[in-house]
Design an enzyme around this catalytic site. Sequence first.
Site, PDB file in Angstrom:
ATOM      1  N   GLY A   1       2.941   5.839  -2.824  1.00 35.21           N
ATOM      2  CA  GLY A   1       4.236   6.699  -3.049  1.00 35.21           C
ATOM      3  C   GLY A   1       4.230   7.063  -4.670  1.00 35.21           C
ATOM      4  O   GLY A   1       4.593   8.308  -4.967  1.00 35.21           O
TER       5      GLY A   1
ATOM      6  N   ALA B   1       0.851  -1.321   0.109  1.00 33.87           N
ATOM      7  CA  ALA B   1      -0.023   0.106   0.066  1.00 33.87           C
ATOM      8  C   ALA B   1       0.781   1.376  -0.108  1.00 33.87           C
ATOM      9  O   ALA B   1       0.427   2.247  -0.754  1.00 33.87           O
ATOM     10  CB  ALA B   1      -1.109  -0.052   1.149  1.00 33.87           C
ATOM     11  N   ASP B   2       1.988   1.264   0.881  1.00 33.27           N
ATOM     12  CA  ASP B   2       2.815   2.405   0.741  1.00 33.27           C
ATOM     13  C   ASP B   2       3.605   2.690  -0.498  1.00 33.27           C
ATOM     14  O   ASP B   2       3.549   3.828  -0.806  1.00 33.27           O
ATOM     15  CB  ASP B   2       3.847   2.325   1.820  1.00 33.27           C
ATOM     16  CG  ASP B   2       3.315   2.427   3.282  1.00 33.27           C
ATOM     17  OD1 ASP B   2       3.601   3.825   3.572  1.00 33.27           O
ATOM     18  OD2 ASP B   2       3.081   1.828   4.137  1.00 33.27           O
ATOM     19  N   THR B   3       3.982   1.595  -1.115  1.00 33.25           N
ATOM     20  CA  THR B   3       4.785   1.850  -2.548  1.00 33.25           C
ATOM     21  C   THR B   3       3.566   2.367  -3.518  1.00 33.25           C
ATOM     22  O   THR B   3       4.168   3.343  -4.323  1.00 33.25           O
ATOM     23  CB  THR B   3       5.096   0.357  -2.807  1.00 33.25           C
ATOM     24  OG1 THR B   3       6.030  -0.071  -1.775  1.00 33.25           O
ATOM     25  CG2 THR B   3       5.985   0.491  -4.343  1.00 33.25           C
TER      26      THR B   3
END
Length: 415
Positions: free
Chosen positions: A188, A183-185
């Site tokens: 980003g 999810a973070d990637t």
Amino acid sequence: MTTSAQADPAQGAPGSGPGPLRGIRVIDASTILAGPLCAQLLGDFGADVIKIEHPVAGDGMRGHGESKNGIPLWWKEISRNKRTIGLSLSDPDGAALFRRLVEDADVVVENFRPGTLERWGLGPDVLHGINPGLVLVRITGFGQTGPYASRAGFGTLAEAMSGFAHLTGEPDGPPTLPAFGLADTICGIAASSATTMALYHRERDPEHRGQVIDMNLIEPIMAAVGPSPTVYDQLGVIGHRHGNRSTNNSPRNTYRTCDGHWVAVSTSAQRIAERVLELVGHPEVVEEDWFATGGGRAAHADLLDGLVGGWIGERTREKVIAEFTAAGAAVAPVYDARDLVEDPHIRETGMLTTVEDEDFGPLLMHNVMWRMSRTPGAIRFTGRARGADTEHVLTEELGVSPGELAALRERKAVS
């Protein structure tokens, strides 16, 4: 493909990076993981990125992933092309220095809980009062508003709430979370796209105004999961776990070869599905009425998996890939890190590249993420030690005297 990276502390100064964002200054005041990745991508394509980390604790990303000789390896990549300074934003003097940095900045990336910047006197109204053209990228778990805004938010929670975990795993198993920052990637990458859109709008705005980007971790991965809310809205249907199978087509799965490897097969296109069944010796199945659509094939996944899996299980990975490739069917090996590093296509196309690092010498890492024919990006240097650029940025660019710097360091406002 090899990109040379130097250890010159002045490298990465304004305008020094090649790429379409040359001359753009970014202040990265974020940590773990979406914000730092957003800033890394901007730096890869020429932006001058100044990384802000706590002067005592350092950035939390330094503690993530494997280390060698006490030096974090992930940091080398996620903080490449970033000059790093130790600066406490909660300290009044640190906040004052931050406001001075903002005067000449184009972008600020932050991921504090909503209200934190405002409490430090660094909210959007203050920053835009200093620099109306600033693009402020605010990345949080749940967004700046709404009933969950004040909650702690991490990628794991977004992977759970987005529907991803519900749809991932075996049918009779539990919801499954990824073993990495998915999810973070995704967030980003999405944030870097939103940032460039805001910069483009600023260039076209007669008043050259920036704006605030309210980015949460949930929405980008919701987009990746697909149109399940629409399906539920219109049909009342809730999806469920299918393992490696697809509800849209078959055969689609991972299959074990006789030498103990795994391969993945996809048949999203009808002609590819026909080629696969012809290759494994069952052209008669292609003549079945249900085989003519992806949905029909998905309804007969047990049969198709048995035919394809049985054929693959009698052959080595090398043989399977060779025969699938010759037949024009879609197959790929399931790789681990060593396979990825050794793959000739990955290396020859530059998806991985070797850069020179001040601690490790030649260091392999992911290359810049996409190729641009006229304005390519570059890895100018790898992630640096904590506070490596504090003195240069504060004294040379902000005019802080050596005495003032020493006093700030004594109070641990900077490092």
